[in-house]
Design a protein around this motif. Structure first.
Motif, short mmCIF file in Angstrom:
data_model
loop_
_atom_site.label_atom_id
_atom_site.label_comp_id
_atom_site.label_asym_id
_atom_site.label_seq_id
_atom_site.Cartn_x
_atom_site.Cartn_y
_atom_site.Cartn_z
N TRP A 1 0.83 -1.15 -0.05
CA TRP A 1 0.14 -0.05 -0.06
C TRP A 1 0.92 1.15 -0.04
CZ3 TRP A 1 -2.29 -3.62 -1.37
CH2 TRP A 1 -3.02 -4.51 -0.92
N ARG B 1 -3.73 0.56 -2.10
CA ARG B 1 -5.24 -0.13 -2.08
C ARG B 1 -6.35 0.76 -2.53
NH1 ARG B 1 -8.89 -2.44 1.68
NH2 ARG B 1 -10.57 -1.08 2.41
N ASP C 1 -11.48 -6.09 1.32
CA ASP C 1 -9.99 -6.37 1.32
C ASP C 1 -9.41 -6.12 -0.14
OD1 ASP C 1 -9.64 -6.47 3.98
OD2 ASP C 1 -9.57 -8.43 4.25
N ILE C 2 -8.10 -5.80 -0.28
CA ILE C 2 -7.43 -6.03 -1.53
C ILE C 2 -6.74 -7.30 -1.27
CG2 ILE C 2 -5.81 -5.14 -3.16
CD1 ILE C 2 -8.56 -3.35 -2.63
N ASN D 1 2.66 -4.65 -4.69
CA ASN D 1 1.88 -3.59 -5.14
C ASN D 1 1.48 -3.61 -6.56
OD1 ASN D 1 1.91 -1.28 -2.66
ND2 ASN D 1 4.01 -2.45 -2.57
#
Length: 212
Positions: free
Chosen positions: A67, A77, A117-118, A145
């Motif tokens: 993130w 995110r 949620d990611i 990421n």
């Protein structure tokens, strides 16, 4: 025409229950980039190195900085929330202020980003066990990421928590109709990052790709 059923989601922390409508046959809206075709996924799966998983010795999520800042006041995110949502609006800090999200894992629709949620499609711990333990911190950050491959997706938070760090032989999305896509994403990410798979994982992925 999609059919619907009611699912009761327990909010134990608040001592209440919330009812949400779940589209069983509706198309999922969260779609990461770079998902290989079924044919490509099957071909790539055949080239992945099959080996027993390594240990979690030395693992921590902090070794996968995630993130991170992506510019325009947005972190990873927030970028995925906007990408995978419908009609998402944001404040000056890039935090969502409106919109909705359809989780392809279970078909649930949410209007609060806090319910999302990611998911790292290939979990960070699984990556560590299958090759990432040898990476540099910069390489692990890129993996955690990744906005160009099929590695990040917005899903229902408690479904993601049920998944944990399990590979497809131990956990699959509740919606069987999504298994083909999930397997394609999993293989795409493992292939991109040259991670290994174990034999049970390969068997599960082969079966899931057989649904495509």
């Amino acid at each position: 025409m999609p059919t619907f059923r009611l699912v009761r989601r327990s909010l134990t922390a608040l001592g209440i229950s919330a009812v949400l409508t779940v589209g069983i046959a509706g198309a999922a809206d969260a779609t990461p980039p770079g998902i290989p075709s079924a044919a490509t996924a099957k071909s790539n799966l055949a080239t992945l190195t099959v080996a027993p998983d390594g240990t979690l010795d030395g693992y921590s999520r902090e070794k996968f900085p995630h993130w991170i800042d992506q510019g325009n006041s947005c972190n990873t995110r927030e970028v995925v929330l906007k990408r995978d949502g419908i009609g998402v609006t944001t404040g000056a800090d890039c935090a969502p202020t409106g919109g909705k999200w359809v989780s392809p894992y279970d078909g649930a629709t949410w209007t609060a980003a806090s319910d999302i949620d990611i998911d790292h499609v290939v979990p960070l711990a699984d990556a560590w066990r299958t090759g990432a333990a040898k990476w540099t911190t910069a390489q692990r950050q890129a993996f955690a990421n990744d906005l160009t491959g099929p590695q990040l997706i917005a899903v229902t938070d408690n479904v993601n928590q049920q998944k944990g760090d399990k590979s497809p032989d131990a956990w699959k999305p509740p919606l069987t109709g999504y298994w083909c896509t999930y397997a394609r994403m999993w293989v795409g990410s493992k292939y991109k990052y040259k991670l290994t798979i174990n034999s049970a994982e390969k068997t599960a992925l082969t079966s899931m790709l057989g649904r495509c």
